[in-house]
Design an enzyme around this catalytic site. Structure first.
Site, mmCIF file in Angstrom:
data_model
loop_
_atom_site.group_PDB
_atom_site.id
_atom_site.type_symbol
_atom_site.label_atom_id
_atom_site.label_comp_id
_atom_site.label_asym_id
_atom_site.label_seq_id
_atom_site.Cartn_x
_atom_site.Cartn_y
_atom_site.Cartn_z
ATOM 1 N N ASP A 285 16.193 -0.490 11.451
ATOM 2 C CA ASP A 285 16.107 0.266 12.710
ATOM 3 C C ASP A 285 16.509 -0.629 13.887
ATOM 4 O O ASP A 285 16.530 -0.184 15.040
ATOM 5 C CB ASP A 285 14.749 0.941 12.895
ATOM 6 C CG ASP A 285 13.578 -0.013 12.917
ATOM 7 O OD1 ASP A 285 13.798 -1.224 12.734
ATOM 8 O OD2 ASP A 285 12.434 0.452 13.116
ATOM 9 N N SER A 286 16.865 -1.893 13.580
ATOM 10 C CA SER A 286 17.547 -2.744 14.562
ATOM 11 C C SER A 286 18.831 -2.076 15.036
ATOM 12 O O SER A 286 19.431 -2.511 16.026
ATOM 13 C CB SER A 286 17.870 -4.114 13.955
ATOM 14 O OG SER A 286 18.577 -3.958 12.736
ATOM 15 N N GLU B 100 6.596 -1.148 8.292
ATOM 16 C CA GLU B 100 5.955 -2.286 8.948
ATOM 17 C C GLU B 100 4.426 -2.210 8.840
ATOM 18 O O GLU B 100 3.848 -1.137 8.986
ATOM 19 C CB GLU B 100 6.368 -2.325 10.427
ATOM 20 C CG GLU B 100 7.869 -2.505 10.611
ATOM 21 C CD GLU B 100 8.297 -2.584 12.068
ATOM 22 O OE1 GLU B 100 7.428 -2.572 12.976
ATOM 23 O OE2 GLU B 100 9.519 -2.656 12.309
ATOM 24 N N GLU C 45 8.735 -11.861 9.542
ATOM 25 C CA GLU C 45 9.556 -12.074 10.742
ATOM 26 C C GLU C 45 8.773 -12.900 11.766
ATOM 27 O O GLU C 45 7.615 -12.584 12.090
ATOM 28 C CB GLU C 45 9.956 -10.713 11.340
ATOM 29 C CG GLU C 45 10.799 -10.865 12.599
ATOM 30 C CD GLU C 45 11.559 -9.605 13.001
ATOM 31 O OE1 GLU C 45 11.469 -8.572 12.297
ATOM 32 O OE2 GLU C 45 12.282 -9.679 14.023
#
Ligand code: KIV
Length: 273
Positions: free
Chosen positions: A53-54, A124, A191
């Protein structure tokens, strides 16, 4: 031997990643959002192609990933699917497409696999609630990649900064990672976490960790394609390496095109029918 009907090269499956970790083979993952780059990265030998979704940042020019929709993800994933022959194709579930209820998560993740042809989804977080959703997806036959540390969909809560620097937060991250593994996740992205914390998580799990800004101790690495190709010049985090300055080359090419058009040099005789 190919295990696929149709006889093409065998695609990597989610289960292959765990086997790669067991063998000590590092996993190279990268993002892609369109057909031509997908074909390029697959042919270059990446193991995992992530439609992240970056794309909110590098395709849509947004400040956060929060406005990205499920339809956006499916649109890009369908294009990427056509370019990928060998790599495992994973697609991000965007903000609030899996957190509201298990039914919602199942419906949305199911749409991603059915409508795009991807093999797995990524989501996430590692709380007990999130892991219950991971379990429901896995039980329905949908492989899930987790994502811990800096989780961009929580940017309004976390800020963009390295996570789990303090011992208590590092302990919580390790617990979240173990919970994801127990819930059936096949790998976990880490991350923006200290290298020592990523090493702890990597040692604690039998599923692979895929790092971004998490040091060399992970089982694999992932980068956003446009960042590592120098196409996003304002974005210069410490972990990023520009592997080829495609942005510079592309800019030079377009400047030369403009110059030659204005000078009447292009098209030349050999370009004319
Ligand atoms: O959205 C994305 O591209 C990601 C990677 C940075 C891991 O989540």
């Amino acid at each position: 031997m190919s295990t696929q009907r149709g006889g093409g090269a065998r695609r990597l499956a989610a289960t292959d990643l765990r086997e790669m970790k067991r063998r000590g083979d590092k996993i190279a993952a990268i993002t892609a959002y369109d057909f031509l780059f997908a074909r390029l990265v697959d042919a270059a030998g990446v193991d995992v192609v992530l439609v992240g979704d970056s794309l909110g940042h590098v395709i849509q020019g947004l400040d956060t990933t929060l406005p990205v929709t499920l339809d956006d993800m499916i649109y890009h994933a369908r294009a990427v699917r056509r370019g990928v022959e060998r790599a495992l194709l994973v697609v991000d579930l965007p903000f609030l497409t899996y957190q509201i209820s298990r039914e919602d998560a199942l419906r949305n993740a199911g749409r991603v696999l059915r409508e795009s042809g991807a093999s797995a989804v990524k989501l996430e977080g590692g709380s007990p609630d999130t892991c219950a959703i991971v379990r429901a997806l896995v039980d329905a036959g949908i492989p899930v990649m987790g994502h811990l540390g800096f989780t961009p969909q929580s940017v309004n809560q976390l800020g963009v900064r390295v996570q789990a620097r303090e011992e208590a937060a590092a302990d919580r991250l390790v617990e979240d990672a173990k919970r994801l593994e127990e819930a059936g996740a096949f790998s976990v992205v880490l991350e923006l976490v200290p290298g020592t914390v990523a090493e702890r998580v990597t040692a604690a799990l039998s599923i692979p960790t895929i790092g971004i800004g998490a040091g060399a101790g992970c089982d694999g690495q992932v980068l956003v394609l446009h960042d590592m190709l120098g196409l996003n010049p304002g974005f210069t985090p410490r972990f990023l390496r520009i592997f080829a300055d495609v942005g510079q080359v592309a800019g030079d090419g377009v400047r030369e095109y403009v110059r030659t058009v204005k000078a009447g040099e292009y098209p030349a005789a050999e370009h004319t029918f």
